[in-house]
Scaffold this motif. Structure first.
Motif, PDB file in Angstrom:
ATOM      1  N   TRP A 221      -2.421  -1.257  13.356  1.00  0.00           N
ATOM      2  CA  TRP A 221      -1.564  -2.282  12.773  1.00  0.00           C
ATOM      3  C   TRP A 221      -1.015  -3.219  13.844  1.00  0.00           C
ATOM      4  O   TRP A 221      -0.718  -4.363  13.571  1.00  0.00           O
ATOM      5  CB  TRP A 221      -0.424  -1.636  11.991  1.00  0.00           C
TER       6      TRP A 221
ATOM      7  N   GLN B 103      -1.061  -1.069   2.684  1.00  0.00           N
ATOM      8  CA  GLN B 103      -1.077  -0.758   4.107  1.00  0.00           C
ATOM      9  C   GLN B 103       0.354  -0.472   4.577  1.00  0.00           C
ATOM     10  O   GLN B 103       0.867   0.597   4.339  1.00  0.00           O
ATOM     11  CB  GLN B 103      -1.701  -1.921   4.880  1.00  0.00           C
TER      12      GLN B 103
ATOM     13  N   PHE C 220       1.642  -6.281   6.684  1.00  0.00           N
ATOM     14  CA  PHE C 220       0.234  -6.200   7.074  1.00  0.00           C
ATOM     15  C   PHE C 220      -0.532  -7.472   6.716  1.00  0.00           C
ATOM     16  O   PHE C 220      -1.420  -7.903   7.450  1.00  0.00           O
ATOM     17  CB  PHE C 220      -0.439  -5.010   6.389  1.00  0.00           C
TER      18      PHE C 220
END
Length: 468
Positions: A4, A63, A67
């Motif tokens: 991420w 997510q 994101f």
């Protein structure tokens, strides 16, 4: 999750551990189920809780918060909406001025929330500079744009012309022809805003479930791989990811915008460039460029990306050499001293574009579905307006927000205009973009014959009009 952090400079700069919140493992029964922990979903939850603290609200995120586009954009918080001139065309002068005042107030409304909730996201309201800075035709198009704004009832307090000398007091570009300044725009750190909003709504009692992609949705219910959610209201707040939730993809197609960030620049370099008050800037071409100076003294610079056949999402945003070098070329035209600067980050995101090229906000009480989207790359500010509006629509509040022309007065998704089937939209989009690129290449070459310059601009202008 480590991955991420790699999606943008903004996520990379977060000083918090990017540990996922628990996934949805058990069935839920709530008042409002929001799909997506991006700006629209978070703002909707925030204002619902402000007005009705008793509501049981859950946000289901595929997510992690930020994101999507909320953690990837260029950091412009605009007091505008895409296509606002067309949206307000039928309004009376008094109504139009009131609507513009509402839009222009978006950055201040966000600033109030940031102060109230203690969110530090490098907010600076320095306005924006739209520069005629690469070829002389830009000055003519910008002056025409300014005259159009004035015909709509706006004035010098909203948008004012800057001579080359006045422009140089704020930004120093290589070939200044002048520009427009507006005070109604702020810059910020997008990921810090998204993550801060997520924590704020959690403190208010909203449950956020991450790593929980929604696999099915309909009126009153949705499903993930492991659980089901029953809800009076469903709010699909997914913008560019609408193609993952049929039939939303018929009304909002994903297009991409791509951004680069330089290494931190020296104080001496910034003295040469300017932008000392947090101003956003753009050079006036149909390439749709945008930039800002970050709090840690990097140059952020983005430009229009692309569209994938059948509206497919782009998942790989490791930019190619050509994608990076195009953006280097564009900002190098403005700031020649940066042509060889190190670019440390390159990324992009999927944004939602409606068929009418303007946002929509709707609330279908019969089906219990509320939707805001189609921001067309201006979602940092538009999503705040959308969240406020959806909250008022869901709660049945009769406010100025719900009486605006971008609010669909009645009906569900079928009240929106659908995109044409493929290959029509792919061919059309690419023909339009090619005309824009051709115009830019033609006008940027000072040796181009006048008739070629006029022809290139005429074709690009026609194609732009066809979009609308």
């Amino acid at each position: 999750m480590k991955a991420w952090r790699t999606i943008s400079l903004w996520m990379d700069q977060l000083d918090e551990p990017l540990v996922a919140r628990p996934a949805l493992e058990q069935d839920l029964d709530v008042d409002v189920a929001i799909i997506g922990a991006g700006y629209t979903g978070l703002w909707t939850a925030y204002y619902l809780k402000r007005h009705a603290p008793e509501l049981n609200i859950a946000i289901i995120e595929a997510q992690t918060a930020g994101f999507g586009a909320s953690g990837r954009n260029g950091g412009w918080l605009m007091g505008n909406l895409l296509g606002e001139d067309r949206l307000l065309a039928a309004s009376s002068p008094e109504q139009r001025r009131a609507s513009y005042d509402l839009l222009h107030g978006i950055p201040d409304e966000v600033a109030n929330v940031l102060e109230r909730e203690g969110i530090d996201c490098d907010y600076r309201k320095g306005g924006a500079l739209y520069c005629a800075a690469r070829y002389p035709e830009q000055e003519a198009s910008l002056r025409e744009y300014l005259a159009k704004l004035y015909r709509q009832g706006l004035n010098e307090s909203d948008y004012r012309w800057l001579s080359p000398e006045q422009l140089a007091q704020q930004i120093r570009v290589a070939k200044p022809y002048g520009g427009i300044f507006t005070p109604h725009i702020a810059t910020l750190h997008p990921a810090k805003l998204a993550r801060g909003l997520a924590r704020a709504v959690e403190r208010m009692g909203v449950k956020i479930y991450e790593n929980s992609p929604v696999t099915q949705w309909q009126s009153g219910r949705l499903r993930t791989e492991r659980a089901a959610v029953r809800s009076r209201w469903v709010v699909p707040a997914v913008e560019g990811y609408s193609v993952t939730l049929p039939p939303l993809g018929r009304y909002q197609m994903p297009v991409q915008s791509l951004i680069v960030a330089t290494e931190p620049l020296s104080a001496a370099t910034w003295d040469e460039i300017g932008l000392s008050q947090g101003q956003a800037f753009s050079e006036s071409s149909r390439q749709v460029t945008y930039g800002q100076r970050t709090a840690d003294n990097r140059l952020i610079f983005g430009a229009r990306g692309g569209y994938q056949f059948a509206g497919r999402l782009r998942h790989d945003f490791d930019l190619t050499t050509s994608e990076i070098e195009l953006r280097r070329y564009l900002f190098g035209e403005l700031f020649p001293q940066l042509k060889n600067v190190q670019i440390t980050h390159g990324w992009g995101g999927n944004l939602g574009m409606s068929r009418r090229f303007k946002p929509h906000m709707l609330c279908d009480r019969a089906s219990g579905i509320a939707l805001s989207g189609g921001y067309g790359g201006e979602g940092v500010g538009a999503s705040n307006l959308g969240g406020r509006t959806l909250a008022d629509l869901i709660l049945g509040r009769d406010t100025e927000l719900v009486r605006q022309p971008w609010v669909v007065p009645q009906g569900g998704l079928d009240a929106l205009k659908a995109w044409e089937p493929e290959p029509c939209r792919w061919l059309g989009y690419n023909a339009i973009i090619r005309s824009f690129v051709h115009e830019d290449q033609t006008l940027a070459n000072p040796a181009t014959a006048p008739w070629r310059r006029k022809l290139a601009s005429g074709v690009a202008g026609f194609m732009e009009g066809f979009m609308h």
